[in-house]
Scaffold this active site. Structure first.
Site, mmCIF file in Angstrom:
data_model
loop_
_atom_site.group_PDB
_atom_site.id
_atom_site.type_symbol
_atom_site.label_atom_id
_atom_site.label_comp_id
_atom_site.label_asym_id
_atom_site.label_seq_id
_atom_site.Cartn_x
_atom_site.Cartn_y
_atom_site.Cartn_z
ATOM 1 N N GLU B 61 20.813 88.231 1.811
ATOM 2 C CA GLU B 61 20.984 87.243 0.745
ATOM 3 C C GLU B 61 19.676 86.558 0.383
ATOM 4 O OE1 GLU B 61 23.037 87.719 3.254
ATOM 5 O OE2 GLU B 61 25.037 88.007 2.409
ATOM 6 N N HIS B 130 33.617 81.164 6.788
ATOM 7 C CA HIS B 130 33.875 81.785 5.490
ATOM 8 C C HIS B 130 34.611 80.845 4.530
ATOM 9 C CE1 HIS B 130 32.687 85.279 7.696
ATOM 10 N NE2 HIS B 130 32.978 86.115 6.721
#
Ligand SMILES: Cc1ncc(C[n+]2csc(CCOP(=O)(O)OP(=O)(O)O)c2C)c(N)n1
Ligand SMILES: [Mg+2]
Lengths: 361, 331
Positions: B61, B130
């Site tokens: 990322e 998450h």
């Protein structure tokens, strides 16, 4: 002044085609650029000590050949991005001493209007994308600039500089993988000055005996290691990577061995503690790239000692004038605080006028 | 003809239209191309637009978002998908330092027209790592924009505006909303031929007179359900204001509604500490104090990491009953 028929140099790499093509005037210009960087920084140091310049000042003195040699190879579609030790690269891409000095003084006439400071010079019109303060943070951006060049179908590359300490940042490794995986024309130049602040390279990095750039092998990428004292060697080595980027759209890592004469920044109180005085003297006396190039050019008959003195004097005068310019320039107006945050607000577009963008007071 | 399509389809239409609108728009992310998107938002786009425009990224990322930032400086307009916005934290330096401050530090010479998009929600039993909702964190940073569509119409209209925006836009969606349908006009019904929802304009989703529920993202849906209960069971007519973006924030719409209803509850799935509601309630206190008939209340997620156990996680998030109970306490 310079003789037209320079002597054949005995210096290694002088006979590389990219160096053979240098005229006497080109060689003098390279010398002038290195000297201008040094005089600019010496002058800035003086004004740092008298309190006119705030914050950090990371001097490039001793490393000038790296920026000047590598940037001298670039053309229209080639880009440059570096870390916070950025004055040398800025002057080498053609930024003026005035706007660079004024930026250090925090003046409105600075290259970033006084908003960036020493570590954050930018000049997009010269393909110069900073000046980045977070160690290693610029390395994915370098891949991105190369991506942009490739996406547009241009023959170009991005030189992305980083320190020997920065090679241990995770973002760099992500960028390396992307650069090789996606065949991006980026050239990572590790300016190995032996130290990341007070930590020697040996204490910061695990690497194979061939050197830091050899980590490239893990990413199926070409690499090279260059002694940074000689402009000839830098130009010959980096040129190979530029060709690889231009012709084959492949990345390279190059380690260039160099040395900073001063502390990590001017605020480095331990500059002479983590390395010996003898070591510093050794590099200053025997491995200074400006001395080396000057002697090379004298030996080649390109310049005389007097020519060198003239260039030095002119560069000193230019730096003093830049300091004068900076001193005389106004500070930014307080109203500037909220400019240059959102493009849409600055340009007073409909998007810039929709909703509240700022929340103070 | 007005169509009922899902939030996911609406996003996809918006992306597809922008890929057609500007050759410099590209999509980069994990599994966005050949796999058709982890949540199928980008389904079919790779097949249609090919390798150059739709790019599968390795799990890096910081690398690919940083790369997108660098490319955007040369005029590319990357739309980068985070499989979950929770993963923004491994790219935090790129998203906070490089995307947000390069413009300022260059004295306005540079702009960074990127979009980072992906789901930012809890409530799906995937545990704390998450389930982050970082809209308040990113909205804290001047230079960034944070957009949070709550329905299909806005998902399409806002993603298109986000891509055309010349500043970095962090576009936070919700896996819970992806499958929800909503009315989205087809282009031939719209003046100008396309659906562009401006960033920075809130929307009154339900008119009311007794109380304003201020929300964004999925909390808007929760508020609409609460408003129905309040009307049916308690004869309280709640207005629901969908912020649609956190930064820029439609302050005028907030104040107008509060001046009308004299009561406000800020509802969000963010955590409470310095949450979006904290900012808004302070603004209401400063600007509309005399219009208030009750203290401004805040309803947020429980101040704990997301609980995995499905029945318990449900209790952590704002729900209609909680909103009703708190509303009754001030009405
Ligand atoms: C992420 C991050 N960590 C730490 C620092 C503080 N810092 C600034 S420069 C530096 C040393 C970097 O050394 P190197 O990469 O070798 O570059 P050099 O200073 O030698 O040019 C450190 C630790 C920083 N700016 N950013
Ligand atoms: Mg170093």
């Amino acid at each position: 002044m310079a003789s037209k028929t320079a002597n054949q140099s005995t210096v290694p790499f002088a006979d590389a085609p990219i160096n053979q093509s240098l005229t006497a005037a080109d060689k003098i210009e390279l010398l002038r650029q290195m000297i201008r960087i040094r005089r600019f920084e010496q002058t800035s140091l003086k004004h740092y000590h008298n309190g006119s310049i705030g914050g950090f000042l990371h001097l490039y003195i001793g490393q000038e050949s790296v920026a000047v040699g590598s940037i001298s190879l670039l053309g229209e579609h080639d880009h440059v991005i570096t870390a916070y030790r950025d004055h040398g690269h800025a002057l080498a891409v053609g930024m003026g001493m005035n706007e660079c000095m004024a930026e250090l003084f925090g003046k409105a006439t600075g290259c970033s209007k006084g908003k960036g400071g020493s570590m954050h010079y930018f000049a997009p019109d010269k393909n110069y994308w900073g000046g980045h303060g977070i160690v290693g943070g610029q390395t994915p951006l370098g891949a991105g600039l190369a991506f942009g060049v490739k996406y547009k179908g241009l023959k170009g590359c991005c030189l992305c500089y980083l320190g020997d300490g920065a090679i241990n940042q995770g973002a760099f490794h992500e960028a390396l993988n992307l650069a090789s995986l996606w065949s991006l024309p980026v050239i990572y130049i590790i300016e190995n000055n032996g130290y990341s602040m007070g930590t020697s390279q040996a204490r910061s990095s695990a690497f194979p005996k061939e050197g830091l750039a050899a980590r490239a092998e893990g990413y199926n990428m070409d690499w090279d290691k260059i002694d940074g004292v000689s402009l000839y060697e830098i130009r010959a080595g980096v040129q190979k990577a530029v060709e690889r980027a231009h012709e084959h759209c492949r990345p390279t890592i190059i380690e260039i061995l160099t040395y900073r004469h001063k502390g990590h920044s001017v605020a480095d109180a331990n500059a002479e503690k983590y390395r010996t005085k003898e070591e510093i003297q050794e590099y200053m006396n025997k491995h200074d790239p400006i001395e080396f190039w000057k002697n090379t050019l004298i030996a080649e008959g390109v310049i005389s000692e007097d020519d060198y003195k003239t260039i030095n004097k002119e560069a000193g005068a230019e730096a003093d004038a830049a300091a004068e310019f900076a001193i005389k320039s106004p500070y930014p107006d307080e109203s500037e605080i909220f400019d240059d945050i959102y493009w849409e607000v600055d340009n007073n577009t409909e998007a810039g006028r929709s909703g509240r963008h700022f929340f103070h007071g | 003809m007005p169509r009922e399509i899902t939030y996911r389809e609406a996003l996809r239409e918006g992306l597809d239209e922008e890929l057609a609108y500007d050759d410099n728009v590209i999509i980069i992310g994990e599994e966005v191309a050949e796999y058709n998107g982890a949540y199928k938002v980008t389904e079919g786009l790779w097949k249609k637009w090919g390798d150059k425009r739709i790019i599968d990224a390795p799990i890096s990322e910081a690398g690919f978002i940083g790369m997108g930032i660098g490319a955007s400086m040369l005029g590319i307009r990357p739309v980068m998908e985070l499989m979950f916005f929770s993963f923004a934290y491994v790219a935090f330096d790129q998203m906070m330092n490089n995307a947000a401050t390069c413009r300022y530090m260059s004295g306005g010479l540079i702009n960074v027209p990127i979009v980072v998009r992906g789901p930012a929600n809890g409530g799906t039993n995937v545990g704390a790592t998450h389930s982050h909702t970082p809209e308040n964190i990113f909205a804290n940073m001047p230079g960034l924009k944070v957009v949070t569509p709550s329905d299909a119409h806005d998902a399409k209209g806002l993603i298109k505006s986000a891509i055309r925006d010349n500043d970095p836009v962090y576009f936070m969606e919700s896996t819970v909303l992806y499958g929800m349908t909503g009315t989205v006009p087809s282009n031939d019904e719209i003046e100008g031929g396309e659906l562009l929802v401006p960033i920075g304009k809130a929307k009154v989703k339900r008119e009311g007179s007794d109380l304003t529920l201020i929300a964004h993202g999925r909390a808007v849906v929760t508020c609409l359900a609460a408003a129905e209960i309040l009307a049916e069971k308690h004869h309280i007519n709640a207005e629901v204001l969908d912020l649609r973006s956190i930064r820029p924030l439609d302050e005028e719409a907030i104040m107008a509604s509060v001046r009308k209803t004299h009561r406000a509850i800020c509802v969000e799935e963010n955590k409470p500490f310095c949450g979006v509601g904290a900012q808004i309630s302070s603004m209401i206190m400063e600007q509309a104090f005399d219009d208030l008939d009750a203290p401004v209340l805040r309803i947020t997620s429980a101040d704990a990491p997301a609980f995995y156990s499905p029945p318990i996680e449900k209790l952590q998030l704002p729900n209609p009953d909680e909103i009703v109970a708190r509303a009754l306490s001030i009405c």
